[in-house]
Design an enzyme around this catalytic site. Structure first.
Site, PDB file in Angstrom:
ATOM      1  N   PRO A 185       1.027  -5.551  -3.296  1.00 17.76           N
ATOM      2  CA  PRO A 185       0.661  -4.130  -3.453  1.00 17.76           C
ATOM      3  C   PRO A 185      -0.852  -3.946  -3.289  1.00 17.76           C
ATOM      4  O   PRO A 185      -1.642  -4.662  -3.887  1.00 17.76           O
ATOM      5  CB  PRO A 185       1.076  -3.804  -4.889  1.00 17.76           C
ATOM      6  CG  PRO A 185       1.969  -4.925  -5.319  1.00 17.76           C
ATOM      7  CD  PRO A 185       1.562  -6.117  -4.521  1.00 17.76           C
ATOM      8  N   GLU A 186      -1.216  -3.011  -2.433  1.00 13.64           N
ATOM      9  CA  GLU A 186      -2.631  -2.701  -2.204  1.00 13.64           C
ATOM     10  C   GLU A 186      -2.951  -1.373  -2.895  1.00 13.64           C
ATOM     11  O   GLU A 186      -2.076  -0.736  -3.470  1.00 13.64           O
ATOM     12  CB  GLU A 186      -2.897  -2.600  -0.700  1.00 13.64           C
ATOM     13  CG  GLU A 186      -2.618  -3.881   0.072  1.00 13.64           C
ATOM     14  CD  GLU A 186      -3.742  -4.904  -0.070  1.00 13.64           C
ATOM     15  OE1 GLU A 186      -4.740  -4.599  -0.754  1.00 13.64           O
ATOM     16  OE2 GLU A 186      -3.606  -5.997   0.491  1.00 13.64           O
TER      17      GLU A 186
END
Ligand SMILES: [Zn+2]
Length: 270
Positions: free
Chosen positions: A2-3
């Site tokens: 997840p960014e």
């Protein structure tokens, strides 16, 4: 992994619904990356006053203290009126008067950490070295340029390091450098104000578009687990080695910097 955009979309998926909720109980599963730092039972009775984001941390503000959530490599958060019995990868449940917030994290690089306040050593240890928020008002082209002038490292690696501007992950750094026409190997210190200004705008653009795209698939994302929650931009260069550049037709190249793959167009990026 997840960014920043995924974390922001996660925040948007439950922040309004959980604000004002009273905590009924908290349950920890297997150990996560860092200890929580408080007996989960002591959270009962507190109120969640809001949810903010700093870098890739979600900050659950409580009427007393706060919880810092990190999704690590494979974490995802869901908030629902009820949740099924916890599975083997559900390592944190926060039961509230408005629903149950659940962290699913197969690889357990994520974390839930309690801190008495945002200025406490517990919080500063995690948040203290983060650069400015790329989508926030403090991310300014001139300040950005001044910070870059002090770094000799390649610009791609300076972006990824997160201490100048936070949350610009591998895909977004490659794409922003393409949009700004800057080679990823260029020393940050040699980037002119004009080019830094273009890069500033490009960083904001790629992240804002990813958040917008994630927002349009909010329901899917909030129900997702692990990597299925990942949303891809229509990439100009990322993961396109050997394919023609969408702008000029030159074949996109790949190189490795600091063990991370970088993609770039030798014609469009100088
Ligand atoms: Zn090109």
């Amino acid at each position: 992994m997840p960014e920043l955009p995924e974390v922001e979309v996660t925040r948007l998926s439950f922040a309004d619904r959980i604000a004002g909720a009273r905590i009924v109980s908290a349950r920890l599963g297997k150990p996560l990356r860092w200890p929580m730092g408080v007996d989960p039972a002591s959270l009962a009775g507190r109120t969640v006053t809001g949810v903010r984001r700093r870098g890739k941390y979600l900050l659950l503000d409580l009427d007393e203290g706060l919880l810092l959530l990190h999704l690590g490599m494979s974490g995802s958060v869901s908030f629902a009126p009820t949740q099924p019995p916890p599975g083997p990868h559900d390592h944190f449940d926060l039961a509230t008067s408005r629903g149950v917030l659940r962290l699913n994290d197969p690889r357990r690089f994520g974390a839930v950490v309690h801190a008495p306040s945002e200025d406490s050593p517990e919080a500063r240890k995690l948040l203290g070295r983060l650069g400015v928020e790329p989508l926030g008002p403090d991310f300014d082209p001139r300040v950005f340029h001044v910070a870059l002038r002090q770094r000799r490292a390649p610009i791609k690696q300076v972006l990824l390091a997160g201490d100048v501007v936070v949350g610009v992950g591998n895909i977004y750094a490659s794409e922003a450098l393409f949009l700004a026409g800057i080679r990823p190997t260029t020393s940050a210190s040699r980037i002119s104000l004009e080019r830094a200004t273009r890069l500033h705008a490009a960083v904001r653009d790629v992240l804002a578009r990813a958040v917008a795209k994630g927002g349009s698939t909010l329901r899917d994302f909030s129900n997702a687990h692990g990597e299925s929650g990942y949303f891809q931009l229509e990439a100009m260069v990322y993961d396109r080695a050997g394919e023609p550049c969408r702008a000029c037709g030159t074949l996109v190249r790949r190189l490795v910097q600091g063990q991370r793959a970088t993609y770039w167009c030798p014609t469009c990026q100088k």
